[in-house]
Scaffold this motif. Sequence first.
Motif, short mmCIF file in Angstrom:
data_model
loop_
_atom_site.label_atom_id
_atom_site.label_comp_id
_atom_site.label_asym_id
_atom_site.label_seq_id
_atom_site.Cartn_x
_atom_site.Cartn_y
_atom_site.Cartn_z
N VAL A 153 0.87 -1.18 0.00
CA VAL A 153 0.00 0.00 0.00
C VAL A 153 0.90 1.22 0.00
O VAL A 153 1.91 1.25 0.70
CB VAL A 153 -0.91 0.04 1.26
N ARG A 154 0.52 2.22 -0.80
CA ARG A 154 1.27 3.47 -0.78
C ARG A 154 0.29 4.64 -0.84
O ARG A 154 -0.85 4.49 -1.28
CB ARG A 154 2.29 3.53 -1.90
N ASN A 155 0.76 5.79 -0.36
CA ASN A 155 -0.05 7.01 -0.42
C ASN A 155 -0.31 7.38 -1.87
O ASN A 155 0.57 7.22 -2.72
CB ASN A 155 0.66 8.16 0.29
N HIS A 156 -1.53 7.89 -2.11
CA HIS A 156 -1.88 8.26 -3.48
C HIS A 156 -2.90 9.40 -3.44
O HIS A 156 -4.07 9.19 -3.10
CB HIS A 156 -2.48 7.05 -4.21
N GLU A 157 -2.46 10.60 -3.74
CA GLU A 157 -3.33 11.77 -3.86
C GLU A 157 -4.29 11.94 -2.69
O GLU A 157 -5.48 12.15 -2.88
CB GLU A 157 -4.08 11.71 -5.19
N GLY A 158 -3.78 11.82 -1.48
CA GLY A 158 -4.59 11.97 -0.28
C GLY A 158 -5.30 10.70 0.16
O GLY A 158 -5.86 10.63 1.23
N GLY A 159 -5.27 9.69 -0.67
CA GLY A 159 -5.86 8.39 -0.35
C GLY A 159 -4.78 7.33 -0.35
O GLY A 159 -3.67 7.57 0.10
N LYS A 160 -5.11 6.19 -0.90
CA LYS A 160 -4.14 5.10 -0.96
C LYS A 160 -4.24 4.37 -2.29
O LYS A 160 -5.24 4.48 -3.00
CB LYS A 160 -4.39 4.11 0.18
N GLN A 161 -3.19 3.64 -2.59
CA GLN A 161 -3.17 2.75 -3.75
C GLN A 161 -2.69 1.39 -3.25
O GLN A 161 -1.62 1.28 -2.64
CB GLN A 161 -2.22 3.27 -4.83
N VAL A 162 -3.51 0.37 -3.46
CA VAL A 162 -3.14 -1.00 -3.11
C VAL A 162 -2.62 -1.66 -4.38
O VAL A 162 -3.31 -1.71 -5.39
CB VAL A 162 -4.36 -1.78 -2.55
N ARG A 163 -1.37 -2.11 -4.32
CA ARG A 163 -0.70 -2.71 -5.47
C ARG A 163 -0.47 -4.20 -5.21
O ARG A 163 0.10 -4.57 -4.19
CB ARG A 163 0.65 -2.04 -5.73
N VAL A 164 -0.93 -5.03 -6.13
CA VAL A 164 -0.80 -6.48 -6.00
C VAL A 164 0.06 -7.00 -7.15
O VAL A 164 -0.26 -6.78 -8.33
CB VAL A 164 -2.18 -7.17 -6.02
N THR A 165 1.15 -7.66 -6.80
CA THR A 165 2.00 -8.31 -7.79
C THR A 165 1.52 -9.74 -7.94
O THR A 165 1.46 -10.49 -6.95
CB THR A 165 3.47 -8.30 -7.36
N LEU A 166 1.15 -10.10 -9.16
CA LEU A 166 0.62 -11.43 -9.41
C LEU A 166 1.76 -12.43 -9.61
O LEU A 166 2.89 -12.04 -9.95
CB LEU A 166 -0.27 -11.40 -10.65
#
Length: 137
Positions: free
Chosen positions: A109-122
């Motif tokens: 999870v990383r910060n993204h424009e005041g919210g978050k971005q959940v990144r999943v590596t398949l």
Amino acid sequence: MSVLTAQLDVPLHHGAPGAARRAVVAVLGGWGFRDQGWLDATAVVVSELVTNAVRYGGGCVALQVEAHGDEVVVSVADSSPVEPRRRDPDDVGGRGIALIEALAAGWTVRNHEGGKQVRVTLHPCPGVGMAMSGGAA
């Protein structure tokens, strides 16, 4: 080797997970990812990510798919800064993170424009590494 990227805005309604699943599977199929078991697992991951973003994230939800060789990353961004966490399942939910952990190589999870971005590596898609590098699949 180039990076392939697709970005999609996700509608905020009950049909969003299904629409996102179909879109991601179509994009990946167009890029040469053909293993049906892998695509099915990817569809579950996308569905869980989008369901959580629509249910808990609020605001705008954006979906991104990136492929570099046989590595594929699916990410969903939303307006909530609250990070997802594993919790005990109950009648309402609590299975999403466990499913993602079972079906993917990892997630962050990383910060993204005041919210978050959940990144999943398949996990790598069977047969794709050789096909994308010019060898026989």
